[in-house]
Design a protein around this motif. Structure first.
Motif, PDB file in Angstrom:
ATOM      1  N   VAL A  20       0.756  -1.085   0.097  1.00  0.00           N
ATOM      2  CA  VAL A  20      -0.214   0.043  -0.082  1.00  0.00           C
ATOM      3  C   VAL A  20       0.748   1.392   0.000  1.00  0.00           C
ATOM      4  O   VAL A  20       0.542   2.340  -0.856  1.00  0.00           O
ATOM      5  CB  VAL A  20      -0.842   0.138   1.225  1.00  0.00           C
ATOM      6  CG1 VAL A  20      -1.589   1.422   1.393  1.00  0.00           C
ATOM      7  CG2 VAL A  20      -2.035  -1.046   1.064  1.00  0.00           C
ATOM      8  N   GLU A  21       2.029   1.110   0.780  1.00  0.00           N
ATOM      9  CA  GLU A  21       2.701   2.492   0.951  1.00  0.00           C
ATOM     10  C   GLU A  21       3.390   2.504  -0.380  1.00  0.00           C
ATOM     11  O   GLU A  21       3.646   3.750  -1.033  1.00  0.00           O
ATOM     12  CB  GLU A  21       3.946   2.319   1.914  1.00  0.00           C
ATOM     13  CG  GLU A  21       4.602   3.197   1.925  1.00  0.00           C
ATOM     14  CD  GLU A  21       5.913   3.137   2.828  1.00  0.00           C
ATOM     15  OE1 GLU A  21       7.049   3.972   2.690  1.00  0.00           O
ATOM     16  OE2 GLU A  21       6.046   2.353   3.732  1.00  0.00           O
ATOM     17  N   LEU A  22       3.864   1.437  -1.417  1.00  0.00           N
ATOM     18  CA  LEU A  22       4.422   1.587  -2.804  1.00  0.00           C
ATOM     19  C   LEU A  22       3.326   2.351  -3.554  1.00  0.00           C
ATOM     20  O   LEU A  22       3.815   3.250  -4.144  1.00  0.00           O
ATOM     21  CB  LEU A  22       4.911   0.157  -3.125  1.00  0.00           C
ATOM     22  CG  LEU A  22       5.800   0.281  -4.510  1.00  0.00           C
ATOM     23  CD1 LEU A  22       6.625  -0.946  -4.808  1.00  0.00           C
ATOM     24  CD2 LEU A  22       4.605   0.258  -5.523  1.00  0.00           C
ATOM     25  N   LEU A  23       2.015   1.897  -3.421  1.00  0.00           N
ATOM     26  CA  LEU A  23       1.344   2.381  -4.395  1.00  0.00           C
ATOM     27  C   LEU A  23       0.778   3.970  -3.993  1.00  0.00           C
ATOM     28  O   LEU A  23       0.568   4.521  -4.962  1.00  0.00           O
ATOM     29  CB  LEU A  23      -0.038   1.722  -4.470  1.00  0.00           C
ATOM     30  CG  LEU A  23      -0.082   0.086  -4.890  1.00  0.00           C
ATOM     31  CD1 LEU A  23      -1.213  -0.726  -4.480  1.00  0.00           C
ATOM     32  CD2 LEU A  23       0.232   0.070  -6.331  1.00  0.00           C
ATOM     33  N   GLU A  24       0.770   4.227  -2.704  1.00  0.00           N
ATOM     34  CA  GLU A  24       0.792   5.560  -2.484  1.00  0.00           C
ATOM     35  C   GLU A  24       1.741   6.437  -2.927  1.00  0.00           C
ATOM     36  O   GLU A  24       1.772   7.694  -3.552  1.00  0.00           O
ATOM     37  CB  GLU A  24       0.766   5.786  -0.685  1.00  0.00           C
ATOM     38  CG  GLU A  24      -0.692   5.359  -0.170  1.00  0.00           C
ATOM     39  CD  GLU A  24      -0.516   5.631   1.131  1.00  0.00           C
ATOM     40  OE1 GLU A  24      -1.215   6.711   1.476  1.00  0.00           O
ATOM     41  OE2 GLU A  24      -0.204   4.677   1.952  1.00  0.00           O
ATOM     42  N   ARG A  25       2.959   5.862  -2.648  1.00  0.00           N
ATOM     43  CA  ARG A  25       4.076   6.615  -2.812  1.00  0.00           C
ATOM     44  C   ARG A  25       4.334   6.969  -4.185  1.00  0.00           C
ATOM     45  O   ARG A  25       4.882   8.135  -4.713  1.00  0.00           O
ATOM     46  CB  ARG A  25       5.479   6.100  -2.467  1.00  0.00           C
ATOM     47  CG  ARG A  25       6.814   6.619  -2.398  1.00  0.00           C
ATOM     48  CD  ARG A  25       7.970   5.916  -1.597  1.00  0.00           C
ATOM     49  NE  ARG A  25       7.668   4.508  -1.278  1.00  0.00           N
ATOM     50  CZ  ARG A  25       8.244   3.774  -2.230  1.00  0.00           C
ATOM     51  NH1 ARG A  25       9.033   4.260  -3.289  1.00  0.00           N
ATOM     52  NH2 ARG A  25       7.997   2.482  -2.254  1.00  0.00           N
ATOM     53  N   LEU A  26       4.572   6.053  -5.140  1.00  0.00           N
ATOM     54  CA  LEU A  26       4.946   6.075  -6.473  1.00  0.00           C
ATOM     55  C   LEU A  26       3.953   6.260  -7.302  1.00  0.00           C
ATOM     56  O   LEU A  26       4.032   7.368  -8.319  1.00  0.00           O
ATOM     57  CB  LEU A  26       5.837   4.786  -6.916  1.00  0.00           C
ATOM     58  CG  LEU A  26       5.997   4.772  -8.321  1.00  0.00           C
ATOM     59  CD1 LEU A  26       7.306   5.821  -8.803  1.00  0.00           C
ATOM     60  CD2 LEU A  26       6.789   3.224  -8.603  1.00  0.00           C
ATOM     61  N   GLY A 156       6.315  12.245  -1.496  1.00  0.00           N
ATOM     62  CA  GLY A 156       7.210  12.643  -2.425  1.00  0.00           C
ATOM     63  C   GLY A 156       6.369  12.898  -3.847  1.00  0.00           C
ATOM     64  O   GLY A 156       5.364  12.415  -3.954  1.00  0.00           O
ATOM     65  N   PRO A 157       7.192  12.978  -4.962  1.00  0.00           N
ATOM     66  CA  PRO A 157       6.226  12.967  -6.454  1.00  0.00           C
ATOM     67  C   PRO A 157       5.968  11.540  -6.617  1.00  0.00           C
ATOM     68  O   PRO A 157       6.568  10.535  -6.483  1.00  0.00           O
ATOM     69  CB  PRO A 157       7.519  13.590  -7.237  1.00  0.00           C
ATOM     70  CG  PRO A 157       8.953  13.175  -6.640  1.00  0.00           C
ATOM     71  CD  PRO A 157       8.639  13.307  -5.101  1.00  0.00           C
ATOM     72  N   SER A 158       4.883  11.642  -7.322  1.00  0.00           N
ATOM     73  CA  SER A 158       4.322  10.384  -7.943  1.00  0.00           C
ATOM     74  C   SER A 158       4.283  10.579  -9.353  1.00  0.00           C
ATOM     75  O   SER A 158       4.761  11.404  -9.958  1.00  0.00           O
ATOM     76  CB  SER A 158       2.720  10.011  -7.337  1.00  0.00           C
ATOM     77  OG  SER A 158       1.932  11.228  -7.990  1.00  0.00           O
TER      78      SER A 158
END
Length: 311
Positions: A20-26, A156-158
C-alpha cells in the motif's frame, strides 16, 4: 452476459502495508477503505486510482488460519501479483447462466452476491480471473464491512497517473479471443496492429461496453517471441496493466526519485502529436508488469486509423 462497469483490479501480496505504501508513494493511489475479514481469510485496502472515474485498486493479503489468499500465494510460489479483475453486471444469475452455457463454471463466490471465474475459453486453460457482482455490492473481498483507511500525505512526487487505460492478456490467437469475448460479453474491437507490424507480436484492443477500461490481446508471431515464452510459463494470464500519465518528464522524475527503473521505452509522433511509453518491471510494483504512456493529443498513441473496418 453484460458487464457495465469495471470496478477494480485486485492484487495479492504477503506484505499489505509495504505494498500500500508503494502504491501511495510512486503511483499516487489514495487509500479509501480498509478491512480485515479473518472468517473470509482476507484483509485488504481499497485505493482510488487518480483520474479514473469509479476505478480502484485493491491489495489483498492473508488473514486467519484458512486463507484462500494464502493458498493462492502458495500455489504461485509465494510471488505477489495480479489476482483478479472485478466487474459489475446488472443481473448476476443471468451472468452465471451465460458462463455455464459456455462451459465456464464459477470457482468461488457467495450465492446471490458475487461469483468468481476465468472468462477465457475453458479449453485453453485458466485465464484472467474475474470477480462479478451485482450493482452496488462491495462484498467481494470483505470490504463491505470495513474501517475507513487513514489517508497519508503524499510521500514525494508520484507518477501523475490520470487514467487506468487497459489490461493486457496474452493468447495464442488474438482473433479467436476477440470473437470469444464479443460473443460472451459484447466486447467491441476498436484497434489492431497489422499482422507484420512487429516481428514478435501482434495485438488488438477491445472496448468493454459501459467502461472506459479496455482489454488488449497480444499474441506471439515469428521465432522466439517474448509472448510465446510468457504463454509457456503462465498460459492465458494478464500480461500487464497500462496507465496514462499527464506529464512524461514528471513521471520519469518520480521514477528516478523513488529509485524505480523503467525499460522498453518507445517514442514517436502521429500527425504531428508526440507520444511515449515505457514499462516498470514487476519486481518494482509488487508483482504486476506496469506500462505507462503519455500522448500529446488524445488518440495518437492508439491510432484511430487502425480501427478495423466493419465486417
Amino acid at each position: 452476459m453484460r458487464i457495465y462497469r469495471i470496478d477494480h483490479i485486485g492484487q495479492v501480496t504477503s506484505d499489505l502495508e509495504s505494498q500500500v505504501e508503494l502504491l501511495e508513494r510512486l503511483f499516487g493511489f489514495r487509500p479509501i477503505r480498509s478491512w480485515d475479514d479473518p472468517a473470509g481469510g482476507c484483509r485488504g485496502v481499497r485505493l482510488a486510482v487518480p483520474g479514473s472515474w469509479g476505478h480502484a485498486w485493491e491489495v489483498l493479503a492473508p488473514s486467519g488460519d484458512d486463507s484462500p489468499i494464502q493458498a493462492y500465494l502458495d500455489d504461485h510460489g509465494g510471488r505477489p501479483g495480479l489476482h483478479h479483475v472485478a466487474a459489475e453486471v446488472p443481473d448476476l444469475e443471468a451472468a452465471r447462466s451465460a458462463l455455464e452455457s459456455r462451459g465456464i463454471k464459477p470457482t468461488g463466490g457467495v450465492p446471490g452476491r458475487w461469483i468468481e471465474a476465468s472468462l477465457s475459453p475453458p479449453e485453453r486453460g485458466p485465464g484472467v480471473l474475474f470477480r462479478l457482482r451485482g450493482p452496488g455490492n462491495l462484498g467481494m473481498c470483505g470490504d463491505d464491512a470495513s474501517d475507513a483507511a487513514v489517508a497519508r500525505s503524499a510521500l514525494g512526487p508520484s507518477l501523475g497517473i490520470v487514467a487506468l487505460d487497459h489490461v493486457c492478456q496474452a493468447f495464442p490467437d488474438r482473433d479467436e479471443l476477440a470473437r470469444w469475448y464479443a460473443d460472451l460479453a459484447g466486447f467491441v474491437q476498436v484497434w489492431r496492429t497489422p499482422e507484420d507490424e512487429h516481428p514478435d507480436m501482434a495485438d488488438l484492443v477491445l472496448n468493454i461496453p459501459g467502461s472506459s477500461v479496455c482489454w488488449e490481446v497480444i499474441m506471439p508471431r515469428g521465432e522466439d517471441s517474448f509472448i510465446e515464452r510468457f504463454w509457456d510459463r503462465n498460459g492465458a494470464a494478464a500480461h500487464h496493466v497500462t496507465f496514462e500519465v499527464a506529464d512524461w518528464d514528471a513521471a520519469m522524475e518520480a521514477c528516478a526519485h523513488h529509485d524505480t527503473p523503467t525499460f522498453g521505452e518507445n517514442e514517436g509522433s502521429t500527425d504531428g502529436a508526440a507520444w511515449r511509453d515505457t514499462f516498470i518491471h514487476p519486481k518494482h510494483t509488487g508483482g504486476v508488469l506496469v506500462q505507462l504512456f503519455w500522448e500529446e493529443r488524445p488518440g495518437v498513441w492508439v491510432r484511430s486509423d487502425k480501427i478495423p473496418p466493419d465486417a
